[in-house]
Design an enzyme around this catalytic site. Structure first.
Site, PDB file in Angstrom:
ATOM      1  N   GLU A   1       0.850  -1.199   0.000  1.00  0.00           N
ATOM      2  CA  GLU A   1       0.000   0.000   0.000  1.00  0.00           C
ATOM      3  C   GLU A   1       0.879   1.239   0.000  1.00  0.00           C
ATOM      4  OE1 GLU A   1      -2.453  -0.232   3.495  1.00  0.00           O
ATOM      5  OE2 GLU A   1      -3.016  -2.288   3.008  1.00  0.00           O
TER       6      GLU A   1
ATOM      7  N   LYS B   1       2.114   4.567   1.481  1.00  0.00           N
ATOM      8  CA  LYS B   1       2.103   5.114   2.834  1.00  0.00           C
ATOM      9  C   LYS B   1       1.715   6.585   2.720  1.00  0.00           C
ATOM     10  CE  LYS B   1       4.824   5.132   7.045  1.00  0.00           C
ATOM     11  NZ  LYS B   1       4.819   6.543   7.385  1.00  0.00           N
TER      12      LYS B   1
ATOM     13  N   ASP C   1       0.942  10.295   3.748  1.00  0.00           N
ATOM     14  CA  ASP C   1       1.542  11.194   4.733  1.00  0.00           C
ATOM     15  C   ASP C   1       0.486  12.133   5.307  1.00  0.00           C
ATOM     16  OD1 ASP C   1       3.696  11.863   6.165  1.00  0.00           O
ATOM     17  OD2 ASP C   1       4.681  13.049   4.621  1.00  0.00           O
TER      18      ASP C   1
ATOM     19  N   TYR D   1      -7.063   2.050   5.929  1.00  0.00           N
ATOM     20  CA  TYR D   1      -6.095   1.004   5.576  1.00  0.00           C
ATOM     21  C   TYR D   1      -6.141  -0.208   6.504  1.00  0.00           C
ATOM     22  CZ  TYR D   1      -3.357   3.672   8.981  1.00  0.00           C
ATOM     23  OH  TYR D   1      -2.933   4.340  10.090  1.00  0.00           O
TER      24      TYR D   1
ATOM     25  N   LYS E   1      10.690   3.277   3.404  1.00  0.00           N
ATOM     26  CA  LYS E   1      10.681   4.737   3.255  1.00  0.00           C
ATOM     27  C   LYS E   1      11.520   5.157   2.048  1.00  0.00           C
ATOM     28  CE  LYS E   1       8.886   6.989   6.718  1.00  0.00           C
ATOM     29  NZ  LYS E   1       9.316   7.505   7.808  1.00  0.00           N
TER      30      LYS E   1
ATOM     31  N   CYS F   1      21.820  48.211  -3.511  1.00  0.00           N
ATOM     32  CA  CYS F   1      20.583  47.809  -4.169  1.00  0.00           C
ATOM     33  C   CYS F   1      20.874  47.518  -5.646  1.00  0.00           C
ATOM     34  CB  CYS F   1      19.553  48.932  -4.041  1.00  0.00           C
ATOM     35  SG  CYS F   1      18.051  48.594  -4.968  1.00  0.00           S
TER      36      CYS F   1
ATOM     37  N   CYS G   1      18.951  50.512  -7.662  1.00  0.00           N
ATOM     38  CA  CYS G   1      19.239  51.949  -7.570  1.00  0.00           C
ATOM     39  C   CYS G   1      20.594  52.218  -6.922  1.00  0.00           C
ATOM     40  CB  CYS G   1      18.127  52.671  -6.802  1.00  0.00           C
ATOM     41  SG  CYS G   1      18.142  52.312  -5.044  1.00  0.00           S
TER      42      CYS G   1
ATOM     43  N   CYS H   1      16.508  48.026   0.911  1.00  0.00           N
ATOM     44  CA  CYS H   1      16.941  49.219   0.203  1.00  0.00           C
ATOM     45  C   CYS H   1      16.188  50.369   0.848  1.00  0.00           C
ATOM     46  CB  CYS H   1      16.596  49.134  -1.283  1.00  0.00           C
ATOM     47  SG  CYS H   1      16.839  50.731  -2.105  1.00  0.00           S
TER      48      CYS H   1
ATOM     49  N   CYS I   1      13.692  54.308  -5.419  1.00  0.00           N
ATOM     50  CA  CYS I   1      14.089  53.032  -6.020  1.00  0.00           C
ATOM     51  C   CYS I   1      12.931  52.497  -6.876  1.00  0.00           C
ATOM     52  CB  CYS I   1      14.466  52.055  -4.912  1.00  0.00           C
ATOM     53  SG  CYS I   1      15.013  50.468  -5.552  1.00  0.00           S
TER      54      CYS I   1
HETATM   55  S1  IVH Z   1      -0.698   0.344   8.630  1.00  0.00           S
HETATM   56  C1  IVH Z   1       0.436  -1.052  13.172  1.00  0.00           C
HETATM   57  N1  IVH Z   1      -1.002   1.439   6.289  1.00  0.00           N
HETATM   58  O1  IVH Z   1       2.017   5.368   8.841  1.00  0.00           O
HETATM   59  C2  IVH Z   1       0.418   0.147  12.306  1.00  0.00           C
HETATM   60  N2  IVH Z   1      -0.181   2.789   8.037  1.00  0.00           N
HETATM   61  O2  IVH Z   1       3.936   4.205  11.546  1.00  0.00           O
HETATM   62  C3  IVH Z   1      -0.407  -0.147  11.121  1.00  0.00           C
HETATM   63  N3  IVH Z   1       0.212   5.119   7.398  1.00  0.00           N
HETATM   64  O3  IVH Z   1       0.988   6.657  11.625  1.00  0.00           O
HETATM   65  C4  IVH Z   1      -0.344   0.987  10.180  1.00  0.00           C
HETATM   66  N4  IVH Z   1      -0.423   4.935   5.303  1.00  0.00           N
HETATM   67  O4  IVH Z   1      -1.013   6.240  10.161  1.00  0.00           O
HETATM   68  C5  IVH Z   1      -0.616   1.625   7.548  1.00  0.00           C
HETATM   69  N5  IVH Z   1      -1.361   2.281   4.160  1.00  0.00           N
HETATM   70  C6  IVH Z   1      -0.988   2.467   5.422  1.00  0.00           C
HETATM   71  C7  IVH Z   1      -0.536   3.700   5.883  1.00  0.00           C
HETATM   72  C8  IVH Z   1      -0.145   3.836   7.215  1.00  0.00           C
HETATM   73  C9  IVH Z   1       0.029   5.745   6.228  1.00  0.00           C
HETATM   74  C10 IVH Z   1       0.716   5.760   8.628  1.00  0.00           C
HETATM   75  C11 IVH Z   1       0.012   5.355   9.895  1.00  0.00           C
HETATM   76  C12 IVH Z   1       1.047   5.435  10.964  1.00  0.00           C
HETATM   77  C13 IVH Z   1       2.327   5.369  10.206  1.00  0.00           C
HETATM   78  C14 IVH Z   1       3.033   4.086  10.525  1.00  0.00           C
END
Ligand code: IVH
Length: 681
Positions: free
Chosen positions: A114, A116, A118, A237, A324, A418, A421, A436, A442
């Site tokens: 999946e 991740k 943010d 998720y 990551k 400047c 000028c 300036c 100017c």
């Molecule tokens: S699963 C046991 N799936 O990432 C933790 N987390 O440290 C299960 N996050 O703050 C998390 N997308 O909120 C999971 N597809 C995803 C995610 C996701 C973002 C965030 C989650 C958590 C951090 C994981």
């Protein structure tokens, strides 16, 4: 309509609105117009007001917000909200897979990959198909109950569709701010601060740092209306609880989509770690095409039985890991540093770079903010620099590759004069920016001030564009805003490319600006820190130029929302002889420097159409004053509570009959503090 008919109609409208909301926000495939949707919502609102006993905390009307939470109650998580173990390279990922296979004694594992997202983690509790609680992650065992705010997130279902959900279960997900929303908010903040004449450094300080902070910060706002305005979104998720429909993660996710949840469309079930890697590689660049931020990939063992066998460490599950991506960082060559002079005279350095691809866009320039940043980076001419995409549209330089520095390269020194000028630049005590000081001579400062003066929120002379102003300036016909009002048609006609008609339009536009109200003229003067709102406050407090220009710092700072910094800036501005002369001239040509007194009667329309009943004793103001404030803000106050009453404004010891009547009619009680919060004081 009797209550039974109302109940039936409310049920129909609720069902329809939920469905259209789902089609719009989850499926992105609406079938009715926004207008029709609003009409249905208005009808529901009206019915709920008439029959308050039928109002439901999960009504679609709750999506627009309105509930204020002073302090979020703490709620214990039913299952701890853990975090994920991170992996940063393929080796660590292979290790993860090996541990999983060894523990399970399996050759190949089915994983779910999946994106991740943010944003901010959220736990959503559903009872009998209805959202009953939404809690932040907090410390993992308990978080803040932010249910009212979460109800405004349109892609989170308030009541579930279909059937077959467990009586009590939890969805976990990520609430996020879509990048276009994030950028638009930052642009609006920037525009407002630029209007106030703030320098680049001060502006950057106030911008939302990144979509993650923005989402988390928004969710903690006290006013759920403010949350609704920020257009947050949510992907779920994970599903938690007893009697879940399937015994594997992916299948439950797909099921949740049938109930109305929004799941990320790119989640995939894959076989073995090599397919996981394939997914990771694919999304390394593809993630830049999404309109939300992702910082990695989450890899989960799909089968719940396997998940149970693997178990947890103290902090995270052993059945999942997050890969990551490295921050998006590219090396490129610094071609030159140029310096821009703003309307306040502040000089901002900008790095011109050899074009480079970064996070899906071509980067040619990077902001350097101020002289300190240049020396911190120890920037030299022709350096190879690293640019990184941050929360801002313009990327920043994060470092220099010293190994690539050419021998004999000269350090970049901030200019001392400047660029426009040649006046020697000055740096105010405690400030990072150089200015300036040649305010009246100017060219970019003069032009910047003129552009601000004629801008829409100020004198709104839209027949005078930037180019025309520049030409008028070059021809020597104008030097400051007052000169505009003695501009003659022959002068405009003497400039190349201007015909009778354009000259006429320009002069008419200038003439029309004489009816622009005082508060906007004040804003147009471009006094530092005096934005649109501050200008309004000052105009309403002092009524005219004479009183304002004579006011001392204390007097200025006693105006609500005017702090010392603004007061000093205003005092200093009017302390300058030339500025006072400018105002005198503008005034003599007919520009408004007196408040339109009829405006004093009405300060805002915040309470337009709202009816109040006042009862009890108040601490900040008397009841008569409250009445006046209500009227000044467009509202009405009456003596008896009826079903037409919008609020019972209750002080200390309100009349018990009134309270009882209000409660029976579902008229909300408003405290003194909440009332002032309502009108933004
Ligand atoms: S699963 C046991 N799936 O990432 C933790 N987390 O440290 C299960 N996050 O703050 C998390 N997308 O909120 C999971 N597809 C995803 C995610 C996701 C973002 C965030 C989650 C958590 C951090 C994981």
């Amino acid at each position: 309509m009797d209550i039974f008919e109302a109940q039936e109609r409310i049920a129909i409208l609720t069902e329809e609105l939920n469905r259209h909301n789902y089609l719009y926000y989850v499926k992105a495939a609406p079938v009715i117009s926004d207008y029709d949707f609003d009409m249905k919502l208005k009808e529901l609102e009206a019915l709920e007001k008439e029959f308050p006993q039928l109002a439901d905390p999960n009504s679609p009307t709750k999506r627009v917000g309105g509930d204020i939470t002073k302090k979020f109650p703490v709620a214990e998580h039913r299952f701890p909200m853990l975090s994920l173990d991170n992996t940063y390279n393929e080796e660590e990922l292979f290790d993860f897979d090996r541990r999983v296979r060894e523990t399970l004694q399996e050759v190949e594992i089915e994983y779910v990959c999946e994106l991740k997202i943010d944003g901010a983690a959220i736990s959503l509790l559903y009872e009998k198909g209805r959202l009953v609680r939404a809690v932040t992650r907090g410390d993992g065992t308990k978080g803040d109950d932010i249910t009212a705010n979460v109800r405004t997130v349109n892609s989170i279902p308030l009541t579930l569709m279909g059937s077959g959900w467990p009586d009590l279960f939890e969805m976990r997900g990520e609430i996020f701010m879509p990048s276009p929303v994030f950028l638009a908010i930052n642009e609006a903040i920037r525009a407002e601060l630029e209007d106030k004449g703030l320098h680049e450094d001060e502006i950057t300080d106030k911008l939302l740092k990144n979509p993650r902070n923005a989402a988390a910060g928004t969710l903690k706002q006290q006013d759920s209306k403010a949350v609704a305005a920020r257009k947050l979104d949510c992907f779920v998720y994970g599903m938690l609880g007893d009697n879940l429909p399937f015994s594997s993660h992916f299948e439950n996710l797909e099921q949740s989509a049938v109930w109305g949840f929004k799941i990320n469309p790119f989640a995939r079930r894959v076989k073995g770690i090599s397919e996981v890697l394939h997914f990771i590689h694919e999304w390394e660049t593809r993630r830049n095409t999404l309109d939300y931020e992702t910082d990695g990939i989450v890899i989960k063992v799909n089968n719940y039985g396997f998940q149970r066998s693997l178990g947890f460490t103290a902090k995270s599950p052993r059945w999942a890991t997050a890969f990551k991506y490295k921050p998006q960082n590219e090396a490129t060559v610094l071609l030159s540093v140029s310096y821009q002079v703003g309307r306040t005279g502040a000089v901002t350095p900008v790095a011109n770079l050899k074009p480079v691809q970064l996070a899906g866009t071509t980067v040619k320039r990077a902001s350097l903010h101020n002289a300190d940043i240049i020396s911190q980076l120890d920037l030299h001419e022709g350096d190879t620099v690293f640019v990184e995409k941050g929360g801002e549209i313009i990327p920043k330089i994060t470092g220099v590759d010293i190994s690539k520095r050419q021998p004999g390269a000269k350090p970049v020194h901030f200019i001392q004069n400047c660029p426009e000028c040649q006046t020697a630049l000055v740096r105010a005590e405690g400030e990072a920016a150089y200015y300036c000081p040649n305010e009246k001579g100017c060219p970019p400062i003069i032009l910047g001030k003129l552009i601000h003066f004629v801008s829409k929120k100020a004198l709104d002379i839209n027949t005078l564009g930037e180019k025309t102003l520049e030409e008028l300036l070059k021809s020597g016909f104008i030097k400051n805003p007052a000169d505009l009002y003695i501009l003659r048609a022959e002068q405009v006609l003497s400039m190349e490319g201007y015909k009778e008609l354009s000259a006429k339009n320009i002069l008419e536009g200038i003439e029309a600006s004489k009816s622009i109200p005082f508060e906007r003229v004040l804003f147009g003067l471009g006094i530092r820190y005096v934005g649109e709102t501050v200008a309004k406050k000052l105009a309403f407090a002092f009524h005219n130029l004479e009183a304002l220009s004579a006011a001392g710092i204390e007097e200025l700072a006693s105006v609500e929302e005017i702090g010392i910094r603004i007061a000093e800036s205003v005092k200093e501005w009017f302390g300058n002889e030339e500025n006072r002369l400018l105002c005198q001239r503008l005034k003599s040509y007919g520009v408004q420097f007196t408040l339109d007194e009829s405006k004093l009667q009405k300060m805002s329309t915040k309470l337009e159409g709202k009816t109040f009943v006042i009862s009890g004793v108040f601490s900040r103001v008397s009841r008569d004053e409250l009445k006046k404030i209500i009227e000044q803000n467009g509202g009405k106050s009456t003596s008896g509570v009826t079903k037409k009453t919008d609020y019972l404004l209750a002080g200390d010891k309100p009349g018990p009959d009134k309270v009882k009547k209000a409660e029976s009619l579902g008229v909300p009680l408003l405290s003194e503090d909440s009332f002032f919060a309502l009108i933004g004081q």
